[in-house]
Design a protein around this motif. Structure first.
Motif, PDB file in Angstrom:
ATOM      1  N   UNK A  99      32.602  54.300  35.978  1.00  0.00           N
ATOM      2  CA  UNK A  99      31.611  53.369  35.457  1.00  0.00           C
ATOM      3  C   UNK A  99      31.673  52.088  36.273  1.00  0.00           C
ATOM      4  N   UNK A 100      30.554  51.715  36.853  1.00  0.00           N
ATOM      5  CA  UNK A 100      30.465  50.512  37.687  1.00  0.00           C
ATOM      6  C   UNK A 100      31.578  50.490  38.743  1.00  0.00           C
ATOM      7  N   UNK A 101      31.699  51.588  39.466  1.00  0.00           N
ATOM      8  CA  UNK A 101      32.797  51.753  40.421  1.00  0.00           C
ATOM      9  C   UNK A 101      32.853  50.643  41.470  1.00  0.00           C
ATOM     10  N   UNK A 102      31.720  50.251  41.993  1.00  0.00           N
ATOM     11  CA  UNK A 102      31.703  49.208  43.024  1.00  0.00           C
ATOM     12  C   UNK A 102      32.255  47.901  42.465  1.00  0.00           C
ATOM     13  N   UNK A 103      31.814  47.526  41.297  1.00  0.00           N
ATOM     14  CA  UNK A 103      32.255  46.277  40.667  1.00  0.00           C
ATOM     15  C   UNK A 103      33.754  46.323  40.350  1.00  0.00           C
ATOM     16  N   UNK A 104      34.213  47.432  39.810  1.00  0.00           N
ATOM     17  CA  UNK A 104      35.628  47.581  39.458  1.00  0.00           C
ATOM     18  C   UNK A 104      36.490  47.567  40.718  1.00  0.00           C
ATOM     19  N   UNK A 105      36.050  48.279  41.763  1.00  0.00           N
ATOM     20  CA  UNK A 105      36.798  48.305  43.015  1.00  0.00           C
ATOM     21  C   UNK A 105      36.910  46.902  43.601  1.00  0.00           C
ATOM     22  N   UNK A 106      35.793  46.196  43.664  1.00  0.00           N
ATOM     23  CA  UNK A 106      35.820  44.840  44.231  1.00  0.00           C
ATOM     24  C   UNK A 106      36.738  43.923  43.429  1.00  0.00           C
ATOM     25  N   UNK A 107      36.736  44.089  42.125  1.00  0.00           N
ATOM     26  CA  UNK A 107      37.617  43.301  41.270  1.00  0.00           C
ATOM     27  C   UNK A 107      39.080  43.647  41.539  1.00  0.00           C
ATOM     28  N   UNK A 108      39.387  44.937  41.640  1.00  0.00           N
ATOM     29  CA  UNK A 108      40.748  45.378  41.958  1.00  0.00           C
ATOM     30  C   UNK A 108      41.199  44.831  43.313  1.00  0.00           C
ATOM     31  N   UNK A 109      40.314  44.926  44.295  1.00  0.00           N
ATOM     32  CA  UNK A 109      40.646  44.477  45.645  1.00  0.00           C
ATOM     33  C   UNK A 109      40.885  42.969  45.677  1.00  0.00           C
ATOM     34  N   UNK A 110      40.024  42.201  45.037  1.00  0.00           N
ATOM     35  CA  UNK A 110      40.189  40.750  45.025  1.00  0.00           C
ATOM     36  C   UNK A 110      41.486  40.348  44.329  1.00  0.00           C
ATOM     37  N   UNK A 111      41.810  41.003  43.226  1.00  0.00           N
ATOM     38  CA  UNK A 111      43.059  40.709  42.521  1.00  0.00           C
ATOM     39  C   UNK A 111      44.259  41.005  43.419  1.00  0.00           C
ATOM     40  N   UNK A 112      44.196  42.124  44.143  1.00  0.00           N
ATOM     41  CA  UNK A 112      45.301  42.486  45.040  1.00  0.00           C
ATOM     42  C   UNK A 112      45.409  41.504  46.198  1.00  0.00           C
ATOM     43  N   UNK A 113      44.278  41.103  46.758  1.00  0.00           N
ATOM     44  CA  UNK A 113      44.277  40.114  47.841  1.00  0.00           C
ATOM     45  C   UNK A 113      44.937  38.822  47.363  1.00  0.00           C
ATOM     46  N   UNK A 114      44.580  38.363  46.180  1.00  0.00           N
ATOM     47  CA  UNK A 114      45.145  37.119  45.657  1.00  0.00           C
ATOM     48  C   UNK A 114      46.648  37.229  45.415  1.00  0.00           C
ATOM     49  N   UNK A 115      47.103  38.381  44.914  1.00  0.00           N
ATOM     50  CA  UNK A 115      48.546  38.563  44.698  1.00  0.00           C
ATOM     51  C   UNK A 115      49.293  38.579  46.031  1.00  0.00           C
ATOM     52  N   UNK A 116      48.748  39.275  47.018  1.00  0.00           N
ATOM     53  CA  UNK A 116      49.418  39.332  48.323  1.00  0.00           C
ATOM     54  C   UNK A 116      49.424  37.960  48.982  1.00  0.00           C
ATOM     55  N   UNK A 117      48.327  37.224  48.875  1.00  0.00           N
ATOM     56  CA  UNK A 117      48.292  35.860  49.426  1.00  0.00           C
ATOM     57  C   UNK A 117      49.386  34.998  48.813  1.00  0.00           C
ATOM     58  N   UNK A 118      49.550  35.111  47.503  1.00  0.00           N
ATOM     59  CA  UNK A 118      50.591  34.333  46.829  1.00  0.00           C
ATOM     60  C   UNK A 118      51.975  34.767  47.308  1.00  0.00           C
ATOM     61  N   UNK A 119      52.194  36.066  47.456  1.00  0.00           N
ATOM     62  CA  UNK A 119      53.486  36.569  47.956  1.00  0.00           C
ATOM     63  C   UNK A 119      53.768  36.036  49.357  1.00  0.00           C
ATOM     64  N   UNK A 120      52.741  36.005  50.207  1.00  0.00           N
ATOM     65  CA  UNK A 120      52.899  35.488  51.570  1.00  0.00           C
ATOM     66  C   UNK A 120      53.190  33.987  51.533  1.00  0.00           C
ATOM     67  N   UNK A 121      52.506  33.240  50.672  1.00  0.00           N
ATOM     68  CA  UNK A 121      52.763  31.798  50.559  1.00  0.00           C
ATOM     69  C   UNK A 121      54.192  31.523  50.114  1.00  0.00           C
ATOM     70  N   UNK A 122      54.680  32.282  49.157  1.00  0.00           N
ATOM     71  CA  UNK A 122      56.065  32.131  48.697  1.00  0.00           C
ATOM     72  C   UNK A 122      57.019  32.441  49.849  1.00  0.00           C
ATOM     73  N   UNK A 123      56.727  33.493  50.587  1.00  0.00           N
ATOM     74  CA  UNK A 123      57.563  33.864  51.734  1.00  0.00           C
ATOM     75  C   UNK A 123      57.559  32.784  52.799  1.00  0.00           C
ATOM     76  N   UNK A 124      56.369  32.291  53.117  1.00  0.00           N
ATOM     77  CA  UNK A 124      56.239  31.272  54.169  1.00  0.00           C
ATOM     78  C   UNK A 124      56.918  29.960  53.802  1.00  0.00           C
ATOM     79  N   UNK A 125      57.104  29.707  52.526  1.00  0.00           N
ATOM     80  CA  UNK A 125      57.743  28.464  52.082  1.00  0.00           C
ATOM     81  C   UNK A 125      59.270  28.564  52.071  1.00  0.00           C
TER      82      UNK A 125
END
Length: 179
Positions: A88-114
């Motif tokens: 159901x609404x696969x495109x919307x759900x996928x984009x939401x999943x991807x954005x959430x994962x991108x944000x988590x990885x960005x935060x992990x990288x920021x923590x690492x870089x600090x």
């Protein structure tokens, strides 16, 4: 007898074509990616595991505008297929999943870089002119494992050298060194 044979042939044809449709090709979502984008490439690799398709980069940093249209047309066929087959609404759900994962990885990288230990390692590589390779593994929505390797671009036959393995905890914004 004729009335029985025709429906039987149609039924067998339908079953055969359905089987061929399932096994002939895997579903692919095409992306226009930026080469070397650590966050997006890893987010796509992680999110892809939850979906019945593979993500395939079809262009690098430069591409013609017509490619955008063909990527959208191709992907819309996949989204429509998924929505017609239980999603159901696969495109919307996928984009939401991807954005959430991108944000988590960005935060992990920021923590690492600090972290001073990580910064010192990257500085050591820069001074010794070694290149780095980072392998990222998702352990949970709040923990990522980073495995760092280095290699000498002028001595590729020596291979890569393991440097460091650590876990980044997004909740506590902390790094735990494993090796």
């Amino acid at each position: 007898m004729k009335k029985l044979i025709i429906p039987l042939i149609l039924f067998i044809t339908h079953l055969t074509s359905a089987q061929i449709e399932k096994t002939s090709d895997t579903l692919e979502i095409w992306t226009l990616f930026s080469i070397g984008n650590f966050v997006n490439q890893n987010a796509e690799r992680i999110v892809e595991k939850k979906w019945p398709f593979k993500i395939k980069g079809v262009a690098g940093d430069a591409f013609v505008e017509d490619l955008i249209d063909s990527v959208e047309i191709h992907n819309n066929k996949v989204w429509n297929y998924l929505d017609a087959h239980g999603y159901s609404e696969s495109k919307k759900v996928f984009k939401s999943d991807l954005l959430a994962e991108i944000n988590r990885i960005k935060k992990a990288v920021q923590i690492s870089d600090a972290d001073k230990r990580i910064m010192d390692l990257f500085e050591k590589w820069r001074k010794s002119e070694r290149q780095n390779y980072t392998q990222l593994n998702k352990l949970s929505d709040i923990k990522y494992e980073f495995v760092l390797y280095s290699f000498d671009i002028n001595k590729l036959d020596e291979g890569q050298r393991f440097e460091l393995k650590y876990i980044t905890d997004l909740e506590n914004e902390r790094i735990t060194i494993l090796k």
